[in-house]
Design a protein around this motif. Structure first.
Motif, mmCIF file in Angstrom:
data_model
loop_
_atom_site.group_PDB
_atom_site.id
_atom_site.type_symbol
_atom_site.label_atom_id
_atom_site.label_comp_id
_atom_site.label_asym_id
_atom_site.label_seq_id
_atom_site.Cartn_x
_atom_site.Cartn_y
_atom_site.Cartn_z
ATOM 1 N N GLY D 193 0.811 -1.207 0.000
ATOM 2 C CA GLY D 193 0.000 0.000 0.000
ATOM 3 C C GLY D 193 0.847 1.262 0.000
ATOM 4 N N PHE D 291 -3.436 6.271 4.603
ATOM 5 C CA PHE D 291 -2.790 5.033 4.179
ATOM 6 C C PHE D 291 -3.824 4.165 3.482
ATOM 7 C CE2 PHE D 291 -2.226 0.493 5.395
ATOM 8 C CZ PHE D 291 -1.090 0.233 4.642
ATOM 9 N N GLU D 293 -4.277 0.319 1.241
ATOM 10 C CA GLU D 293 -3.684 -0.896 0.699
ATOM 11 C C GLU D 293 -4.758 -1.612 -0.107
ATOM 12 O OE1 GLU D 293 -2.503 -3.352 3.949
ATOM 13 O OE2 GLU D 293 -4.544 -3.565 4.686
ATOM 14 N N GLN D 296 -8.259 -3.130 0.906
ATOM 15 C CA GLN D 296 -9.409 -2.317 1.302
ATOM 16 C C GLN D 296 -10.450 -2.210 0.197
ATOM 17 O OE1 GLN D 296 -7.520 1.342 2.318
ATOM 18 N NE2 GLN D 296 -6.886 0.644 4.330
ATOM 19 N N ALA D 299 -14.026 -7.152 -3.569
ATOM 20 C CA ALA D 299 -15.318 -7.310 -4.239
ATOM 21 C C ALA D 299 -16.458 -7.297 -3.231
ATOM 22 C CB ALA D 299 -15.330 -8.625 -5.023
ATOM 23 N N GLN D 300 -16.196 -7.779 -2.030
ATOM 24 C CA GLN D 300 -17.243 -7.767 -1.015
ATOM 25 C C GLN D 300 -17.731 -6.354 -0.742
ATOM 26 O OE1 GLN D 300 -14.654 -9.834 -0.825
ATOM 27 N NE2 GLN D 300 -15.172 -11.715 0.257
#
Ligand SMILES: Nc1ncnc2c1ncn2[C@@H]1O[C@H](COP(=O)(O)OP(=O)(O)OP(=O)(O)O)[C@@H](O)[C@H]1O
Ligand SMILES: Nc1ncnc2c1ncn2[C@@H]1O[C@H](COP(=O)(O)OP(=O)(O)OP(=O)(O)O)[C@@H](O)[C@H]1O
Ligand SMILES: [Mg+2]
Ligand SMILES: [Mg+2]
Lengths: 236, 310, 318, 381, 360
Positions: D193, D291, D293, D296, D299-300
Motif C-alpha cells: 500500500g 494510508f 492498501e 481495502q 469485491a465484497q
C-alpha cells in the motif's frame, strides 16, 4: 351451463376493472363479448383462465367452483386461453410452441393429428415450423397463438381478439375456423373488436361497458340493435 | 384542437411537393434462409399518406425496421431527405426526422403519459448533461416566463419576489426553459390525440386504445418529417377506427408525411393517397387506393373478396 | 520483484498439460455454472446464494467421509463406497439447500413480482448468512480431508500426463451436462421449464405449474452443485467456509461467457475459463489469472454480446 | 415470527407513509425550516451528548469505536451510495464493481499526493525534484475526479452495449482488475500500500491542526458538506431531461432510441457521473486514512455498496443515504456481536428485503411500480 | 470484556492505567493472533494479582486485521486520554495504517507480531516490536535452506499480501542465485495447477512459501498429490495447527520458521502458566504477546502513568523476557542480536520444534 360467472369484481390496484358482472356460457355455444377499449373484456378472460385473482364473486366451470383454482389446474379441467398480445414463447420454435399447447395431454396419436390439423389450417406455420416464435411477424404470431390454443383440445376455448393484426383474408378464415371447431363440439368464449363478424357467428353475446354488462342477447338481436350498431359497428 | 396549432411546430410547412421524402432503393433483407424483403423499392412523397399493406409476414414491419435502423438491409439502401439512413443508429435516424410507432406497443410503462411524450421532446433539447447539472447557460426570460408572485403569505411572497429579481438579473437557465416548453408541448400533443384527461397516469395502466394514441403523440413529439404508424388500429372497434382515421387526417393536415401499415381496408382506403402492396417480401403493386383495390394480384394475395372486405 | 513478466516457454513447453489442467479445473466451474444458468434462465436473477449451496455440499462430503471413517488412499471397494455415499449425501443436502433458498429468500418476493435487483440482495444476504454460519461452526481456516482417490497417471501423450482424477472430473461434468441438456430440450417437463422461462403467465395458461417448475430448477441446480462439490473434494481435498465466493463468481462468469441461460454455453464457458486461467497463470502468475479471465470475458462479449452460444432458455430476441 | 415482522413492517409503512404525506402537505417554508434543522443536527451529530441519545454513539460500548470516525465512514458511504444510485437507481445499470472507482479515486491522491508513492518518487527522480515534492492535495482533487471519470468512460465504452446482468459481471470484473493491478504492480506500491497520503493541510503530521490524524470531526464535517452539495447536484440531474432519459432507457432502451434518445450516450454519462462520485469518496477516504492498501477494495465491498443502495431504496437519495448510513453504522454500534456480526448483518439484509422490498425509503416511483406489480401478480402463482 | 482485574481497584493514582490492545481477534487469521492476546491477558492478570495497588486494565479492540477498521479504533484510543499505551498491531497492514495516529497522540505501541521490515524503517517514534522482523526471518530461512537442507534450487512463492510479499523478497535476497523461479498466488485461491507445473518445470528441490494457511494447505496438498517431493518451508504465517490439519499427510516433514520460541523454551513458568490458564500450549506469539504486555506492565509498576513516560520507559527497556532478551534499537526493532528464529517441523500432524536457526 358449462361456465357460470356470477357477480364478479376484479381490481387492478385501486382501480376496479369489473364491477360485478355475470356471464354464462352453455355447452356447445359461442358467446361473444364486445365492448370498447378498456371495457374489461380481457380482464374477464383473465379471471376465467385464472391469471388474475378475483376480488369477489364466483366462477364455476362444469359445476365446479374454480374461483380460487390455480391457472394450470384449470387447463387440466379443460379451459384454454389464447391471450391478448398473443403470448408466444419467443425462444421456442413454432413446433415447440404448438407442443406447449398440448402440454397437459398424453395421447401422442391425438396430438400428432391435431398438429396436422393446425398446419392444415395455417400453412404458413408449417413453412416456418423451425423458426423461433419471437421472430415471426405479428400476424404469424397471431395464427400461432390460435393454433396453440387449438392444440389443447379444450372444452372451453377463450379467444381474446383472435383477428387482431391479421390480413383480411385470414380474418375470414379465422372466423370460419371458429365456427368449425365449435361445430365439432368446443365451447367458445370470444372477445372481438370485429363485432360484425363476432355477432354474426355467436349464439349469444354480451356488451361490456366500463366493467359492467350493459346488454345481452342473441348474436342476431345485438347485430340489429341500434345502440350496438352506433357504438360498435361504426357507420355501415 | 385549435390551441395546438401554434404549439405543434411543423416541419417546413411546405405545400405537398412532388419531391420524395423517403426513398427505399432496392432493399433486400434476409434472416438466414428467410427473405423478408426482396429487392423492394418505393418512395414516400412529401405531405402524402402512403399505405403499406400486404398479407401477414409480407415484410411490412421489417421494412419499418430497416428504415428506422433496427435492422440493416442486406443490400440496397434507404435514403431520407437526401441522407443515407442505412448504417445510422436508431436515435440518429430519429433526428433525421423519422418517427415510428410499434406493432406491439412499446411505451415506457412506468412513466406517466406526459413523461412518455416528454421523452419524445428530448431531441429538441440543446442542453447537455453538464448543462443540466450546472445550468450556467442562462437566457433572459420573456415576460411570460418569469416566476409569478402571487402568494399572500409574507414570507413566501418575499421568496417569490427574490426569485423574480434573480431571474430578471441572472436570467433563467436554458435547461429550465426547455423543460417548460417541452411540457407545454407534450400537453398540447396529448390534447391533440385526445388523451389529455389521463396525462398523469402511468402508461401501463392506460387502456389499450389510449396506449396506441399515446404512442402516436410520443412519436409526434420528436417533430418528425415522416411519421410511420405500424397497425395503429389493431384492437380498435369500428367506431374507434373512425376516430383514428380523423386523427391521421389531422396529422397530415398539419403538414406531416405519414407512412401507414394497416390491415383494416376501410381505414386504409379512406385515408391514404397512395398504397404500396408487398407479398412475400416483394412489391406486387403500387398506386392509388382505387387502383390497388381493383388490382387482381392484390385481390388474390390479400383482399380475398373483390369489394370492401372488412 | 517484477510486476508482470511473461514466460512463453512455460506456456508453450507444456501446452497440452496446461490444457488438460485447465479443462479439469473448468469442469467444476461448469457444473456450478449450470446451477446459475438454470435459475437465471428461468427467473432472470443471479442466484448469489448458489455458491453457498456448493459450499455446503463440500462440507457434507467432509462430514460423510469422516462418519464413514475414510482414510488416505483406501481400497478400491471403499473408494467406490465413499464416492457414492459422498455423491448421494452432497447432492441431497445441496439440493435441499437450494430448494430451501428458493423458499426462504425468493418465493415471497416472487409472489410480489419484485424486480430482480431485490432478489439479488436477498440472495447476497442469505449467502452471507450461510457462509458465516459455516465460518462460525466449522472455523474459518481450511479443512482438510482424506485423499480418497490417489492421483495416478492414466496415460501420457507427448509430455502431457493425464491423470485419473482429471478424467473423472471432466467426464462427470460432460455426462451431467448432456443429461441435463436432454432433460431440458427433449422432454415434456423440460419444455415446461423453458415455457416458464420465456413467459410465465402464458405457461400457466398452457397448464404448467410454475411453482413446481421453479422448485425443480433449484433442485436440479442444487444436485449439480452437490456433484460438483464431490468432484471438488476429490480433486482438491480441502474446503473452507468461503470456498463458494470465488468459485461462485467464476462459475457465474463462465455461465455468462457461454451465454447465460444456455446449458451448453455453461459447459463451454466453464471449460474455456478454466483453460484461460491456467494459461494466464502459467504465462505470468496466478495473481493475474482473474484479470485474464475477465479480459477474455469482455473481449468475448464485445463480439458476442450474449455470450459464446447466446441465450437459449430465456427470451431470445423480440 | 414472520407474522409479527410483517405487522411491524405494516405499521412502519403506515407511519412512514403517513409522515411522508404529511411532510409533503406542509407549506414549503415549513419544510425548508425542517430541512435546515435536520442539517444542523447532522453537523451537531459528532458532538452528540443529548441524554438518552448518547446510546447511539458507537463509543458508548466498552470496545466501541470512535464516534466521529464512524460518522466519517458513514458519510463516505453515503457519498458512495449517491454515486452508485445514479448508476443503479437512476440509469438502471447494475454495477457490481463500483469499488473500482472508489479505488481509483483513493489511488489518485495516494499515487500523486504522497511522497512515499512510487509514482511521485519516479517523478522526483525524473525531474530532479526535491524529496518532499508531491502533487498538492487541492490539485489531486480534480485529478482524482478526472481520472475516475476517465476510467468510468473506459469501462463503459466497450461494455455499455451489453444488457443487464452481462454488464453486472463485467463491472464486477473491472473492480477486481483494479484491485489486482493495485496489488501486483510495483508502481502502485503493491500489497504494502501507500502511506503518507496528504489531506487538505498536506502530508499527515502531528502538526496538522484541523484535518489531523486524531480528531475525525473536521473530516466528518468536510464530507458532510460535500454530501449536501451532492444532494443538490444529483437532484438537478434527476429532475432534468437527463433523469427522464435515464428512466426511459431503463424502461425500454430500443423504444427510447427510436424516440431519439441515445441510450449509449446517457448510460455513459451515468457511468461517468457515478464514477466521479465514487472517485470523490475514495479520494476523501484515502486523504483521511493517510494510508491505503489493496485489500481495502475487495469485491465484497462492492456488494456491500449495492446492498446499501437497494436496501435503502434505489432511486431515492434519502433512502440510499439511510441505507448507507445503517450499513456502515450498525456493524460498528453492535461490535459486541463480534464474530456474529456478519451473520446478523446478512440475516437483516434478507429480512429487510423480504418485508420492505422497495427499500427502507423507497423512491415514490419505484414504490408505485412495485405496488402495481404486486397487485397484479397472477393469482396462485 | 475487560481483561484482567476490576477497574475500581486502581491504586493510589500514581500507579496503574489502561492499555489498548488491537488486532484480528475474529476473522480467518484470528488463530494467529488469539494466543498473543491470551498471552497479554495472562500477563495483565498476573500483574494485577501481584500488585493490588497498581491495577492495570486492558481493553480489546477487534480490527479483523483490516486497516480501515483499525483507523477509527486508533482515533478512539488516541482521543481517550485514559489510554496510556497500546499493544499492537498484530499484523503489519493495520500497524502501518495506525502508526502515524498513535505517534501523533504520543502513545507507545508494542507489537507482538507485526514483522514487516518497513514498519521500523520510516522512523516512526511510537512503534516497537518484541519480535524479529521479516528481514531477520528471511535471512534465517535462507540460512536454513543453505545449511540444513542443502538446497540447490529454491522456488519462492508468495501470496501477494503485505506480509507474504515482504518476507518473500527478504528470503529471495538471502538466497541469491539459489532461487530458480518465483510465483505469486492469491488470497482464497484453490487451484494451483499452474504453480505446480512451474515448480515441476523448474525442478526445484525446495519451496519457500510466504503466506497464510488458507492457501498454503491446499497448495501443499496438491503439490504432493502431483508428485512433487521438494522440501516445503513456510514462515510464521503457517505457525498454526490448522496448517498441518488442512494439508493432511502431505504436510509431513514440512518446515515452518518462526521468530517465536517453542513453548518449552520460554523463560520462567510462562508455558506452564499459560497452559494452566487456557488449557492449551501457547501457540504462535503467545510468549511475544506476554512479553509485549510485560514491557508495558513493568512501566506501570515503576510508576509511569503518562503516555510520555511510558514511551520513554519502553525506549529504555532492557531486560530478559520470556521469549527473548528485550532491548529496542533506535528504530523500535528488538535488538537483532537477541532475536531468535526457530525452525519447526511437521511431525505426525503437529508442529514440533526442530532447532533454532543461528544467523551467523
Ligand atoms: N395491468 C393493469 N393495471 C392497471 N389497470 C389495468 C391493467 N390492465 C387493465 N387495466 C385497466 O382495466 C380496465 C379494463 O381493461 P381490459 O384490458 O380488460 O380492457 P379490454 O376490454 O380488454 O380493452 P381492449 O379492447 O383495449 O383490449 C381498463 O380501464 C384498463 O386501464
Ligand atoms: N429476426 C427474424 N428472423 C427470422 N425471420 C424473421 C425475423 N423477423 C422477421 N422475420 C420473418 O420475416 C417475414 C416478414 O415479417 P414482418 O414482421 O415484416 O411481416 P409483416 O408484413 O409486418 O406482417 P404482419 O402483418 O403479420 O405484421 C416474416 O415471415 C417473419 O417470420
Ligand atoms: Mg383486451
Ligand atoms: Mg407487422
Amino acid at each position: 351451463m358449462l361456465l357460470e360467472i356470477d357477480n364478479l369484481t376484479l381490481r387492478y390496484g385501486r382501480i376496479e376493472a369489473l364491477h360485478g358482472i355475470s356471464i354464462t356460457v352453455g355447452e356447445g355455444e359461442i358467446v361473444a363479448l364486445i365492448g370498447a377499449n378498456g371495457a374489461g373484456k380481457t380482464t374477464t378472460m383473465r379471471a376465467v383462465s385464472g391469471l388474475r385473482p378475483v376480488a369477489t364473486g364466483t366462477v364455476r366451470f362444469a359445476g365446479e367452483d374454480i374461483t380460487n383454482l390455480r391457472a394450470d389446474l384449470r387447463v387440466i379441467r379443460g379451459i384454454c386461453q389464447s391471450p391478448e398480445g398473443r403470448g408466444i414463447f419467443p425462444g421456442m420454435t413454432v413446433l415447440e410452441n404448438l407442443d406447449m399447447g398440448a402440454y397437459t395431454r398424453r395421447d401422442t396419436a391425438g396430438i400428432a393429428a391435431d398438429l396436422d390439423r393446425v398446419f392444415g389450417l395455417f400453412p404458413r406455420l408449417a413453412e416456418r415450423r423451425k423458426q423461433a416464435g419471437g421472430t415471426l411477424s405479428g400476424g404469424e404470431q397471431q395464427m400461432l397463438a390460435v393454433g396453440r390454443a387449438l392444440m389443447a383440445r379444450p372444452k372451453l376455448l377463450l379467444l381474446d381478439e383472435p383477428s387482431m393484426g391479421l390480413a383480411p383474408m385470414v380474418i375470414q378464415q379465422i372466423f370460419e375456423i371458429i365456427t368449425e371447431i365449435n361445430q365439432q363440439g368446443t365451447t367458445i368464449l370470444l372477445v372481438e373488436q370485429n363485432a360484425q363478424q363476432a355477432l354474426s357467428r355467436a349464439h349469444r353475446a354480451y356488451v361490456l361497458e366500463t366493467g359492467k354488462i350493459v346488454q345481452e342477447g342473441t348474436g342476431q338481436e345485438l347485430l340489429t340493435d341500434s345502440r350496438v350498431r352506433d357504438a360498435y359497428l361504426g357507420v355501415a | 384542437m385549435s390551441d395546438t396549432e401554434d404549439l405543434v411546430s411543423l416541419p417546413e410547412s411546405e405545400a405537398p411537393t412532388r419531391t420524395d421524402l423517403l426513398v427505399v432503393d432496392h432493399v433486400t433483407l434476409r434472416f438466414g434462409g428467410v427473405v423478408a424483403l426482396d429487392d423492394v423499392s418505393f418512395e414516400v412523397r412529401r405531405g402524402e399518406i402512403l399505405g403499406l399493406i400486404g398479407p401477414n409476414g409480407a415484410g411490412k414491419t421489417t421494412c419499418f425496421n430497416a428504415m428506422t435502423g433496427v435492422y440493416r438491409p442486406t443490400s440496397g439502401e434507404v435514403r431520407f431527405d437526401g441522407d443515407r439512413v442505412s448504417g445510422r443508429k436508431p436515435h440518429q435516424i430519429n433526428r433525421l426526422g423519422i418517427a415510428r410507432t410499434f406493432q406491439n406497443i412499446r411505451l415506457f410503462p412506468e412513466m406517466t403519459a406526459l413523461e412518455n411524450v416528454m421523452v419524445g421532446t428530448d431531441s429538441q433539447h440543446f442542453t447537455s448533461v453538464p448543462g443540466a447539472l450546472f445550468r450556467l447557460y442562462r437566457k433572459r426570460p420573456k415576460p411570460e416566463e418569469l416566476p409569478v408572485v402571487d402568494s399572500h403569505n409574507g414570507l413566501v411572497r418575499a421568496w417569490q419576489q427574490t426569485r423574480l429579481v434573480f431571474a430578471k438579473v441572472f436570467g433563467i437557465s436554458r435547461h429550465t426553459l426547455e423543460e417548460r416548453a417541452g411540457e407545454q408541448k407534450a400537453l398540447a400533443l396529448l390534447r391533440f390525440v385526445g388523451i389529455a384527461d389521463r396525462a398523469n397516469e402511468l402508461a401501463r395502466n392506460l387502456p389499450y386504445g389510449y396506449q396506441r394514441r399515446l404512442e402516436i403523440a410520443r412519436a409526434l413529439a420528436t417533430e418528425p418529417k415522416l411519421l410511420c404508424l405500424d397497425e395503429p388500429a389493431a384492437g380498435f372497434n369500428p367506431a374507434e377506427k373512425e376516430q383514428l382515421l380523423k386523427l391521421i387526417r389531422d396529422i397530415r393536415d398539419k403538414g406531416y408525411t405519414v407512412l401507414l401499415i394497416e390491415h383494416d381496408m376501410r381505414l386504409v382506403m379512406g385515408v391514404t393517397d397512395r398504397i404500396v402492396v408487398l407479398e412475400f417480401g416483394k412489391k406486387i403493386a403500387e398506386g392509388t387506393p382505387a387502383e390497388v383495390r381493383d388490382n387482381p394480384k392484390v385481390i388474390a394475395a390479400y383482399l380475398g373478396v373483390p369489394a370492401d372486405a372488412s | 520483484m517484477k510486476g508482470i513478466f511473461v514466460d512463453f516457454d512455460a506456456l508453450f513447453g507444456h501446452l497440452g498439460q496446461h490444457t488438460v489442467d485447465g479443462l479439469s479445473k473448468g469442469s467444476i466451474y461448469a457444473l456450478v455454472a449450470l446451477g446459475y444458468t438454470l435459475v437465471y434462465g428461468v427467473l432472470r436473477l443471479i442466484n448469489f446464494a448458489h455458491s453457498e449451496v456448493f459450499m455446503i455440499g463440500t462440507f457434507t462430503v467432509v462430514g460423510t467421509w469422516s462418519v464413514l471413517g475414510a482414510t488416505d488412499s483406501p481400497a478400491i471397494g471403499t473408494v467406490i463406497l465413499l464416492l457414492l455415499a459422498g455423491l448421494v449425501a452432497a447432492a441431497a443436502v445441496s439440493g435441499a439447500t437450494a430448494v430451501a433458498v428458493e423458499r426462504v429468500a425468493y418465493r415471497r418476493l416472487r409472489r410480489m413480482n419484485a424486480p430482480p435487483l431485490i432478489f439479488l440482495i436477498t440472495a447476497i444476504g442469505l449467502s452471507l448468512v450461510l457462509s458465516e454460519a459455516f465460518g462460525i461452526w466449522q472455523g474459518r481456516l481450511v479443512k482438510g480431508m482424506p485423499t480418497v482417490i490417489e492421483r495416478s497417471v492414466l496415460f501420457t501423450i507427448g509430455n502431457t500426463e493425464v491423470t485419473n482424477v482429471q478424467v473423472i472430473t471432466v467426464l462427470a461434468a460432460l455426462i451431467m451436462m448432456f443429461g441435463l441438456d436432454v432433460f431440458i430440450n427433449r422432454t415434456r417437463y423440460g419444455r415446461g421449464v423453458r415455457a416458464v422461462a420465456q413467459d410465465p403467465d402464458t405457461a400457466a395458461l398452457m397448464g404448467v405449474n410454475k411453482d413446481r417448475v421453479i422448485a425443480l430448477i433449484f433442485l436440479l441446480g442444487g444436485l449439480l452443485a452437490g456433484a460438483a462439490a464431490l468432484l471438488y473434494c476429490v480433486r482438491y481435498g480441502n474446503t473452507r467456509f468461503n470456498v463458494g465466493f470465488v468459485l461462485g463468481l467464476k462459475a457465474f462468469t463462465a455461465a455468462v461467457l457461454g451465454g447465460i441461460g444456455n446449458l451448453r454455453g455453461a459447459l463451454l464457458g466453464g471449460l474455456l475459463l478454466g483453460v484461460v486461467e491456467v494459461y494466464a497463470a502459467t504465462l505470468t502468475s496466478s495473481a493475474w489469472e482473474d484479470v485474464a479471465a475477465f479480459v477474455v470475458l469482455v473481449v468475448v462479449l464485445l463480439f458476442r454480446p450474449t455470450g459464446l452460444l447466446g441465450e437459449s432458455l430465456g427470451r431470445a430476441r423480440a | 415470527m414472520t407474522e409479527t415482522l410483517r405487522q411491524i413492517n405494516e405499521r412502519r409503512r403506515h407511519v412512514t407513509g403517513g409522515i411522508g404525506e404529511r411532510w409533503r402537505a406542509l407549506p414549503k417554508w415549513q419544510r425548508a425550516i425542517g430541512i435546515l434543522a435536520f442539517v444542523g443536527f447532522l453537523y451537531y451529530l459528532p458532538l452528540l451528548g443529548i441524554p438518552g441519545l448518547t446510546w447511539f454513539r458507537t463509543d458508548s460500548i466498552p470496545q466501541g469505536n470512535n464516534w466521529a470516525g464512524v460518522l466519517f465512514l458513514c458519510a463516505i458511504y453515503v457519498l458512495v451510495a449517491f454515486g452508485l444510485n445514479i448508476v443503479i437507481g437512476l440509469a438502471g445499470l447494475l454495477d457490481l464493481g463500483y469499488v473500482g472507482f472508489f479505488a481509483v479515486g483513493a489511488y489518485s491522491v495516494a499515487l500523486f499526493g504522497s511522497t512515499q508513492s512510487p509514482v511521485v518518487e519516479g517523478l522526483q527522480n525524473r525531474f530532479g525534484l526535491s524529496q518532499d515534492w508531491a502533487v498538492a492535495w487541492a490539485i489531486c482533487l480534480p485529478l482524482a475526479i478526472l481520472l475516475t471519470m476517465i476510467s468510468g468512460v473506459l469501462l463503459g465504452w466497450p461494455t455499455l452495449r451489453l444488457r443487464g446482468d452481462y454488464l453486472a459481471i463485467v463491472t464486477l470484473g473491472f473492480g477486481e482488475i483494479i484491485r489486482i493491478i493495485a496489488r501486483n504492480s510495483d508502481w502502485t506500491g503493491g500489497p504494502q500500500g501507500i502511506a503518507a497520503i496528504p489531506g487538505p493541510q498536506g502530508a499527515p503530521s502531528p502538526d496538522n491542526e484541523i484535518f489531523g490524524l486524531i480528531d475525525a470531526k473536521p473530516w466528518y464535517w468536510l464530507v458532510l458538506s460535500v454530501v449536501i452539495l451532492m444532494v443538490f447536484a444529483v437532484r438537478r440531474l434527476e429532475n432534468s431531461r437527463v433523469g427522464r432519459a435515464w428512466l426511459a432507457i431503463r424502461e425500454d432502451e430500443d423504444a427510447a432510441a427510436v424516440m431519439g434518445v441515445s441510450g449509449f450516450k446517457f448510460k455513459l454519462w451515468a457511468f461517468a457521473m457515478g464514477a466521479a462520485l465514487g472517485g470523490l469518496s475514495g479520494f476523501l477516504f484515502a486523504s483521511r486514512g493517510g494510508f491505503i492498501e489493496p485489500t481495502q477494495f475487495s469485491a465484497q465491498l462492492s456488494i456491500l455498496f449495492v446492498a446499501m443502495v437497494v436496501a435503502g431504496g434505489a432511486g431515492n437519495m434519502a433512502g440510499v443515504a439511510l441505507g448507507a448510513f445503517l450499513l456502515a453504522y450498525l456493524p460498528e454500534r453492535f461490535r459486541d456481536f463480534s464474530q456474529y456480526r456478519t451473520l446478523v448483518f446478512g440475516a437483516a439484509l434478507v429480512l429487510v428485503m423480504l418485508f420492505a422490498p422497495q427499500g427502507l425509503i423507497p423512491s415514490r416511483r419505484r414504490a408505485r411500480e412495485l405496488k402495481d406489480r404486486a397487485k397484479e401478480a397472477p393469482a396462485n402463482v | 470484556q475487560d481483561s484482567g482485574g476490576d477497574d475500581n481497584a486502581s491504586g493510589d493514582g500514581t500507579c496503574g492505567g489502561k492499555i489498548a490492545i488491537f488486532g484480528a481477534f475474529t476473522g480467518p487469521n484470528a488463530g494467529l493472533v488469539i494466543p498473543s492476546l491470551n498471552g497479554a491477558k495472562l500477563a495483565v492478570k498476573q500483574h494485577n494479582a501481584e500488585n493490588a495497588n497498581c491495577q492495570v486494565t486492558m481493553q480489546e479492540f477487534d480490527t479483523q486485521g483490516a486497516a480501515e477498521q483499525a483507523t477509527p479504533i486508533a482515533n478512539q484510543v488516541a482521543q481517550d486520554q485514559s489510554f496510556t499505551s497500546v499493544i499492537g498491531g498484530h499484523f503489519s497492514g493495520e500497524s502501518k495504517a495506525t502508526m502515524p495516529t498513535y505517534e501523533a497522540a504520543g502513545l507507545v505501541m508494542v507489537s507482538p507480531s507485526a514483522t514487516a521490515t518497513e514498519l521500523t524503517a520510516a522512523g516512526n517514534k511510537s512503534f516497537h516490536r518484541v519480535v524479529g522482523n521479516d528481514s531477520t526471518q528471511g535471512a534465517a530461512a535462507a540460512v536454513y535452506f543453505k545449511n540444513t537442507l542443502k538446497s540447490q534450487k529454491v522456488f519462492v512463492i508468495d501470496d501477494g499480501s503485505t506480509y507474504g510479499a515482504g518476507i518473500a523478497s527478504e528470503v529471495t535476497k538471502g538466497l541469491g542465485s539459489l532461487v530458480v523461479q518465483s510465483d505469486k498466488v492469491q488470497t482464497d485461491q484453490t487451484n494451483f495447477d499452474a504453480t505446480i507445473s512451474k515448480v515441476k518445470a523448474a525442478q526445484a528441490d525446495a519451496i519457500a512459501y510466504a503466506g497464510y494457511t488458507n492457501e498454503a494447505a491446499p497448495l501443499l496438498k496438491q503439490l504432493r498429490a502431483a508428485g512433487v517431493t521438494a522440501k516445503f518451508l513456510g514462515f510464521d504465517g503457517l505457525y498454526d495447527p490448522a496448517f498441518p490439519k488442512g494439508a493432511g499427510a502431505g504436510a509431513e516433514g514440512a518446515i515452518v520458521t518462526c521468530p517465536c520460541l517453542p513453548a518449552a523454551e520460554a523463560g520462567g513458568t510462562f508455558s506452564a502458566d499459560f497452559e494452566k490458564e487456557y488449557g492449551e500450549a501457547p501457540g504462535s506469539y503467545g510468549a511475544e504477546g506476554y512479553d509485549a504486555a510485560k514491557v508495558l506492565l513493568d512501566g506501570y509498576k515503576d510508576g509511569k502513568t503518562t503516555r510520555k513516560e511510558l514511551l520513554d520507559w519502553v525506549n529504555a527497556y532492557d531486560k530478559q523476557g520470556v521469549s527473548k532478551y528485550i532491548k529496542f534499537t533506535d528504530t523500535g526493532d528488538v535488538d537483532p542480536s537477541k532475536v531468535v528464529i526457530w525452525a519447526y517441523e511437521i511431525k505426525g500432524g503437529a508442529i514440533t520444534p526442530q532447532s533454532e536457526i543461528k544467523l551467523s
